[in-house]
Design a protein around this motif. Sequence first.
Motif, PDB file in Angstrom:
ATOM      1  N   TYR A 207       0.818  -1.213   0.000  1.00 13.82           N
ATOM      2  CA  TYR A 207       0.000   0.000   0.000  1.00 13.82           C
ATOM      3  C   TYR A 207       0.854   1.265   0.000  1.00 13.82           C
ATOM      4  O   TYR A 207       0.795   2.064  -0.928  1.00 13.82           O
ATOM      5  CB  TYR A 207      -0.932  -0.010   1.207  1.00 13.82           C
ATOM      6  N   ASP A 208       1.643   1.454   1.022  1.00 17.28           N
ATOM      7  CA  ASP A 208       2.574   2.585   1.077  1.00 17.28           C
ATOM      8  C   ASP A 208       3.545   2.388   2.227  1.00 17.28           C
ATOM      9  O   ASP A 208       3.445   1.418   2.988  1.00 17.28           O
ATOM     10  CB  ASP A 208       1.840   3.933   1.199  1.00 17.28           C
ATOM     11  N   GLY A 209       4.507   3.302   2.344  1.00 15.96           N
ATOM     12  CA  GLY A 209       5.513   3.179   3.386  1.00 15.96           C
ATOM     13  C   GLY A 209       4.956   3.333   4.778  1.00 15.96           C
ATOM     14  O   GLY A 209       5.450   2.711   5.731  1.00 15.96           O
ATOM     15  N   GLU A 210       3.939   4.148   4.907  1.00 15.63           N
ATOM     16  CA  GLU A 210       3.339   4.369   6.217  1.00 15.63           C
ATOM     17  C   GLU A 210       2.791   3.078   6.799  1.00 15.63           C
ATOM     18  O   GLU A 210       2.942   2.798   7.988  1.00 15.63           O
ATOM     19  CB  GLU A 210       2.233   5.421   6.093  1.00 15.63           C
ATOM     20  N   ARG A 211       2.146   2.276   5.953  1.00 15.45           N
ATOM     21  CA  ARG A 211       1.647   0.977   6.418  1.00 15.45           C
ATOM     22  C   ARG A 211       2.763  -0.050   6.513  1.00 15.45           C
ATOM     23  O   ARG A 211       2.757  -0.894   7.414  1.00 15.45           O
ATOM     24  CB  ARG A 211       0.546   0.469   5.491  1.00 15.45           C
ATOM     25  N   MET A 212       3.715   0.026   5.586  1.00 17.19           N
ATOM     26  CA  MET A 212       4.814  -0.935   5.594  1.00 17.19           C
ATOM     27  C   MET A 212       5.637  -0.852   6.875  1.00 17.19           C
ATOM     28  O   MET A 212       6.080  -1.875   7.420  1.00 17.19           O
ATOM     29  CB  MET A 212       5.714  -0.712   4.376  1.00 17.19           C
ATOM     30  N   GLN A 213       5.848   0.371   7.385  1.00 19.27           N
ATOM     31  CA  GLN A 213       6.724   0.512   8.548  1.00 19.27           C
ATOM     32  C   GLN A 213       6.127  -0.102   9.811  1.00 19.27           C
ATOM     33  O   GLN A 213       6.844  -0.332  10.788  1.00 19.27           O
ATOM     34  CB  GLN A 213       7.079   1.972   8.783  1.00 19.27           C
ATOM     35  N   LYS A 214       4.836  -0.429   9.788  1.00 17.83           N
ATOM     36  CA  LYS A 214       4.238  -1.146  10.916  1.00 17.83           C
ATOM     37  C   LYS A 214       4.692  -2.601  10.941  1.00 17.83           C
ATOM     38  O   LYS A 214       4.612  -3.273  11.967  1.00 17.83           O
ATOM     39  CB  LYS A 214       2.715  -1.081  10.826  1.00 17.83           C
ATOM     40  N   LEU A 215       5.155  -3.094   9.780  1.00 18.85           N
ATOM     41  CA  LEU A 215       5.567  -4.491   9.653  1.00 18.85           C
ATOM     42  C   LEU A 215       7.064  -4.654   9.395  1.00 18.85           C
ATOM     43  O   LEU A 215       7.629  -5.719   9.646  1.00 18.85           O
ATOM     44  CB  LEU A 215       4.793  -5.150   8.508  1.00 18.85           C
ATOM     45  N   LEU A 216       7.704  -3.599   8.864  1.00 20.94           N
ATOM     46  CA  LEU A 216       9.108  -3.688   8.459  1.00 20.94           C
ATOM     47  C   LEU A 216       9.821  -2.413   8.889  1.00 20.94           C
ATOM     48  O   LEU A 216       9.544  -1.335   8.354  1.00 20.94           O
ATOM     49  CB  LEU A 216       9.199  -3.858   6.942  1.00 20.94           C
ATOM     50  N   SER A 217      10.743  -2.534   9.834  1.00 21.81           N
ATOM     51  CA  SER A 217      11.413  -1.361  10.386  1.00 21.81           C
ATOM     52  C   SER A 217      12.555  -0.893   9.477  1.00 21.81           C
ATOM     53  O   SER A 217      13.052  -1.639   8.623  1.00 21.81           O
ATOM     54  CB  SER A 217      11.977  -1.672  11.775  1.00 21.81           C
ATOM     55  N   HIS A 218      12.982   0.338   9.697  1.00 24.91           N
ATOM     56  CA  HIS A 218      14.139   0.879   8.986  1.00 24.91           C
ATOM     57  C   HIS A 218      15.381   0.043   9.284  1.00 24.91           C
ATOM     58  O   HIS A 218      16.223  -0.178   8.405  1.00 24.91           O
ATOM     59  CB  HIS A 218      14.372   2.337   9.401  1.00 24.91           C
ATOM     60  N   GLU A 219      15.486  -0.437  10.506  1.00 23.98           N
ATOM     61  CA  GLU A 219      16.650  -1.250  10.895  1.00 23.98           C
ATOM     62  C   GLU A 219      16.719  -2.544  10.093  1.00 23.98           C
ATOM     63  O   GLU A 219      17.802  -2.976   9.663  1.00 23.98           O
ATOM     64  CB  GLU A 219      16.595  -1.569  12.403  1.00 23.98           C
ATOM     65  N   ILE A 220      15.573  -3.176   9.863  1.00 27.25           N
ATOM     66  CA  ILE A 220      15.553  -4.412   9.072  1.00 27.25           C
ATOM     67  C   ILE A 220      15.882  -4.102   7.606  1.00 27.25           C
ATOM     68  O   ILE A 220      16.658  -4.805   6.964  1.00 27.25           O
ATOM     69  CB  ILE A 220      14.187  -5.108   9.184  1.00 27.25           C
ATOM     70  N   LEU A 221      15.303  -3.032   7.081  1.00 27.49           N
ATOM     71  CA  LEU A 221      15.533  -2.665   5.681  1.00 27.49           C
ATOM     72  C   LEU A 221      17.001  -2.364   5.405  1.00 27.49           C
ATOM     73  O   LEU A 221      17.495  -2.603   4.300  1.00 27.49           O
ATOM     74  CB  LEU A 221      14.701  -1.439   5.312  1.00 27.49           C
ATOM     75  N   THR A 222      17.696  -1.822   6.394  1.00 32.73           N
ATOM     76  CA  THR A 222      19.078  -1.401   6.179  1.00 32.73           C
ATOM     77  C   THR A 222      20.085  -2.310   6.868  1.00 32.73           C
ATOM     78  O   THR A 222      21.268  -1.985   6.930  1.00 32.73           O
ATOM     79  CB  THR A 222      19.276   0.045   6.678  1.00 32.73           C
ATOM     80  N   SER A 223      19.624  -3.436   7.349  1.00 37.88           N
ATOM     81  CA  SER A 223      20.524  -4.364   8.038  1.00 37.88           C
ATOM     82  C   SER A 223      21.644  -4.827   7.110  1.00 37.88           C
ATOM     83  O   SER A 223      21.403  -5.267   5.991  1.00 37.88           O
ATOM     84  CB  SER A 223      19.734  -5.581   8.526  1.00 37.88           C
TER      85      SER A 223
ATOM     86  N   ALA B 238      13.067   6.940   2.071  1.00 42.51           N
ATOM     87  CA  ALA B 238      12.075   7.319   1.066  1.00 42.51           C
ATOM     88  C   ALA B 238      10.919   6.332   1.048  1.00 42.51           C
ATOM     89  O   ALA B 238       9.742   6.719   0.977  1.00 42.51           O
ATOM     90  CB  ALA B 238      12.735   7.403  -0.308  1.00 42.51           C
ATOM     91  N   LEU B 239      11.248   5.044   1.090  1.00 39.69           N
ATOM     92  CA  LEU B 239      10.229   3.993   1.050  1.00 39.69           C
ATOM     93  C   LEU B 239       9.255   4.126   2.218  1.00 39.69           C
ATOM     94  O   LEU B 239       8.036   4.133   2.040  1.00 39.69           O
ATOM     95  CB  LEU B 239      10.926   2.628   1.070  1.00 39.69           C
ATOM     96  N   LEU B 240       9.808   4.246   3.445  1.00 37.30           N
ATOM     97  CA  LEU B 240       8.977   4.190   4.643  1.00 37.30           C
ATOM     98  C   LEU B 240       8.231   5.489   4.925  1.00 37.30           C
ATOM     99  O   LEU B 240       7.229   5.480   5.648  1.00 37.30           O
ATOM    100  CB  LEU B 240       9.840   3.810   5.852  1.00 37.30           C
ATOM    101  N   SER B 241       8.685   6.582   4.360  1.00 35.13           N
ATOM    102  CA  SER B 241       8.063   7.865   4.673  1.00 35.13           C
ATOM    103  C   SER B 241       6.908   8.227   3.736  1.00 35.13           C
ATOM    104  O   SER B 241       6.177   9.189   3.999  1.00 35.13           O
ATOM    105  CB  SER B 241       9.109   8.988   4.625  1.00 35.13           C
TER     106      SER B 241
END
Length: 289
Positions: free
Chosen positions: A158-174, A213-216
């Motif tokens: 759907y969008d980054g706002e909803r995605m960040q509830k399931l996938l954190s910035h820390e996981i994305l950039t691990s 950019a993705l999560l925001s």
Amino acid sequence: IHTIPLDTVLYIKWATEPISTILQSNLSFILIIMSFTATDDGQEIYFRSHGTTGPTIAFVSGYFGVDNIWQPLIANLHTQYRCISYDNRGYGRSSKPTSPDSYSIPRHAANLHQVLQACDVTDRIMLVTHSMGCNIAAAYYLAHPDRVAGIIYSGGYYDGERMQKLLSHEILTSGVEIPSQCVSFYTSMGLDTVTALEAAKWPAHGRRNNANALLSFAMGDRYAMIKVPALMVVGEKDPAVLEELITPILREMPSCKLEVLKDVRHFPPTEAPGEMERLIRGFMGNLST
């Protein structure tokens, strides 16, 4: 190795003159143009344009931001369609600015527009997208609704706002500082190792800034504003939660249909290129009727 019919001449050109001048030539071959286009903030975006005739398909990558994932599809589609692909900023052969302010979904959408202008595209286009590229396509449509004939989303959400509830910035950039972990991040989601090795070449700040950019990015209620035919292609084994990230799009976009691919994870373009080609050709055929 992608084969070309024996009666076809393949011509690859590094563009040193306006694309419109090249396209006006009397061409009796398949043309692949490779070049860069300048952005309004002083960066450069690398792109490739395959073919000269037929409807135009623009392929939009996401958080794996290079055009490599589209090449198996383009190899089979470019004789019937003009296929345009490019590397997102922060990845591959495009500029990789260090400032986080240089990255956003609307900025990526503006870069797509600049690529299409550089390719002298004047007709309405078909957008074929992956992952974060689905949000880029949505942002592009909202800015240029008269330029888009249809959209195929693959591996979308759907969008980054909803995605960040399931996938954190820390996981994305691990592991962004460690090449092997960059590769493993993508292979764990279904990308083949040979293609995923591209990720080992990218600077860490490119992925960090694109994760921001993705999560925001927030779509709000704007999916209802997208009026063109659309198709959402998801892998049966994609870790994205269908009810949380996909179903709301289908609910808000009655023109968007759902196709679930068996035994596919997050990368339908590379995991199931034959199925994706079938869906693209069928979708394009329906657009022309």
